[in-house]
Design an enzyme around this catalytic site. Structure first.
Site, PDB file in Angstrom:
ATOM      1  NE  ARG A 302      -2.403   0.608   3.751  1.00  0.00           N
ATOM      2  CZ  ARG A 302      -1.837   1.299   4.737  1.00  0.00           C
ATOM      3  NH1 ARG A 302      -1.541   2.577   4.561  1.00  0.00           N
ATOM      4  NH2 ARG A 302      -1.565   0.738   5.886  1.00  0.00           N
ATOM      5  CG  HIS A 306      -6.333   1.612   6.295  1.00  0.00           C
ATOM      6  ND1 HIS A 306      -6.306   0.331   5.802  1.00  0.00           N
ATOM      7  CD2 HIS A 306      -7.532   1.760   6.903  1.00  0.00           C
ATOM      8  CE1 HIS A 306      -7.454  -0.274   6.088  1.00  0.00           C
ATOM      9  NE2 HIS A 306      -8.208   0.570   6.752  1.00  0.00           N
ATOM     10  CE1 TYR A 315       1.065   2.327   8.736  1.00  0.00           C
ATOM     11  CE2 TYR A 315      -0.234   3.981   9.899  1.00  0.00           C
ATOM     12  CZ  TYR A 315      -0.029   3.168   8.794  1.00  0.00           C
ATOM     13  OH  TYR A 315      -0.924   3.208   7.741  1.00  0.00           O
TER      14      TYR A 315
END
Length: 409
Positions: A302, A306, A315
């Site tokens: 990705r 998200h 993160y």
């Protein structure tokens, strides 16, 4: 607080790193150990655009000449451009939220183009590319993210189920549908010459790596396995379940989980549109012949957040993103076509112009999308009339009317 294992190395690689919270070095070490997908990764087109022969899967893409590959390239470019435009429109307040697919175009276009018109697809909420391959007008997706409807396409006609927001729930729906295909005798048939029938069906269900930690997915595995349902479980492992990496969800590669349920699993390069097409065709054929289910793990990444409510810089590290930019699914097809003379600059420029026009159409539609009447929220809740719902609708509309008349007193 006890430490937890962060990476699970192969035999001979030394001990696993353990930490209550992984250090940046441990994160990078784990990512580099799995960045190529492992020895069992099925790949037909390298990141550099070089064709790799495959004795097992070449026959499933024997019809893919330069013209077909150019169409796959066009699909990916158009879908990416639409995704980037929708992402921008959300930032401008035109959409309530958007779920990016950046980096996952090959997994979605390759698998989507493997489907026959009679097959059924069950998406999660990121499968905009699959929707495109099923003939869904992407403008019909935008109402979901503008919060004006639940999806405007004809689900039965396109053989593409509504988006599912609840993580993993679509797997149970797909398992039930595929079981119905089996019970109705739509798999394992032959024609008059004893060859597999062209009318047989299969189902494909899309979910992410994070969904594999949900109970619904495992229940779907159980039911599909017990009833030999013609169901392809297509896991797009983009390596980040929102903010948790795959290493914190499984000790083994996800495709190996299929063994525990008694059906085959395979890992494919999710950034290789040719490999995704071949492997999905194989898996669907297995299901149509009555040999299902099959689990495909499309190992991809990705490249964006998200959703537009997420901040991935909190993160994951930029090193990781830069590494995966070199494995871009669109660029490898472009390199292959350019190197072999299958396409020239005029073709690539034309596709980009088509993509820009496509994005303009989506943008114009969104900016001029009519606002639904307030009673729309009560529509399509039940199949039959409901006195309770009718009363609630009338009460709500009366409440809204009170604001309109408040200034008259």
């Amino acid at each position: 607080m006890p430490s937890e294992q962060w990476t699970h190395p192969e035999p001979g690689d030394g001990p696993a790193a353990v930490a209550a919270k992984p250090s940046p070095e441990q994160v990078i070490a784990g990512l580099r150990a799995t960045s190529e997908g492992g020895a069992e990764l099925t790949q037909l087109l390298t990141p550099e655009g070089q064709r790799i022969p495959s004795p097992q899967f070449d026959k499933y893409v024997a019809d893919v000449d330069d013209e077909v590959l150019k169409n796959l390239y066009r699909d990916m470019v158009l879908v990416r451009r639409a995704d980037r435009e929708a992402n921008a429109m959300q930032r401008q307040g035109q959409l309530g939220i958007w779920v990016p697919l950046l980096g996952q175009e090959a997994a979605q276009i390759g698998s989507g183009r493997a489907l026959k018109p009679t097959d059924m697809a069950f998406p999660s909420y990121r499968e905009h590319g699959v929707a495109y391959t099923r003939g869904v007008d992407l403008r019909e997706l935008l109402g979901i993210f503008r919060c004006t409807d639940q999806g405007g396409w004809d689900f039965a006609a396109h053989r593409f189920h509504p988006y599912t927001i609840v993580i993993g729930n679509q797997v149970l729906n797909a398992a039930g549908y595929a079981m119905g295909q089996k019970f109705e005798g739509r798999v394992g048939n032959t024609d008059g010459d004893g060859n597999p029938s062209d009318t047989d069906e299969a189902t494909i269900c899309y979910f992410g790596d994070g969904a594999t930690s949900q109970g619904d997915v495992h229940e779907g595995f159980v039911w599909a396995a017990v009833y030999d349902a013609p169901l392809v479980f297509f896991c797009q492992n983009n390596q980040w379940a929102i903010s948790e990496p795959t290493e914190r969800q499984s000790r083994l590669p996800l495709y190996q989980r299929a063994r525990g349920y008694g059906f085959p699993g395979i890992r494919v390069d999710g950034n290789d549109v040719l490999a995704c097409l071949a492997v999905t065709r194989w898996a669907l054929e297995e299901c149509r012949h009555g040999n299902g289910p099959v689990l495909i793990e499309a190992f991809t990444y990705r490249m964006d957040a998200h959703t537009t409510t997420d901040d991935p810089t909190r993160y994951r590290l930029s090193d990781e993103l830069e590494e995966w930019k070199l494995k871009d699914p669109i660029e490898r097809v472009r390199a292959y076509l350019a190197r072999g003379g299958g396409a020239d600059h005029d073709f690539f420029d034309q596709v980009q112009a088509e993509a820009d026009e496509f994005a303009t159409q989506l943008r114009d539609y969104t900016f001029n999308m009519p606002e639904p009447p307030p009673e729309r929220i009560f529509a399509n809740v039940y199949a039959e009339p409901s006195p309770v719902l009718d009363a609630e609708r009338e009460e709500f509309l009366s409440y809204l009317d009170g604001f309109a008349t408040a200034g008259e007193h």
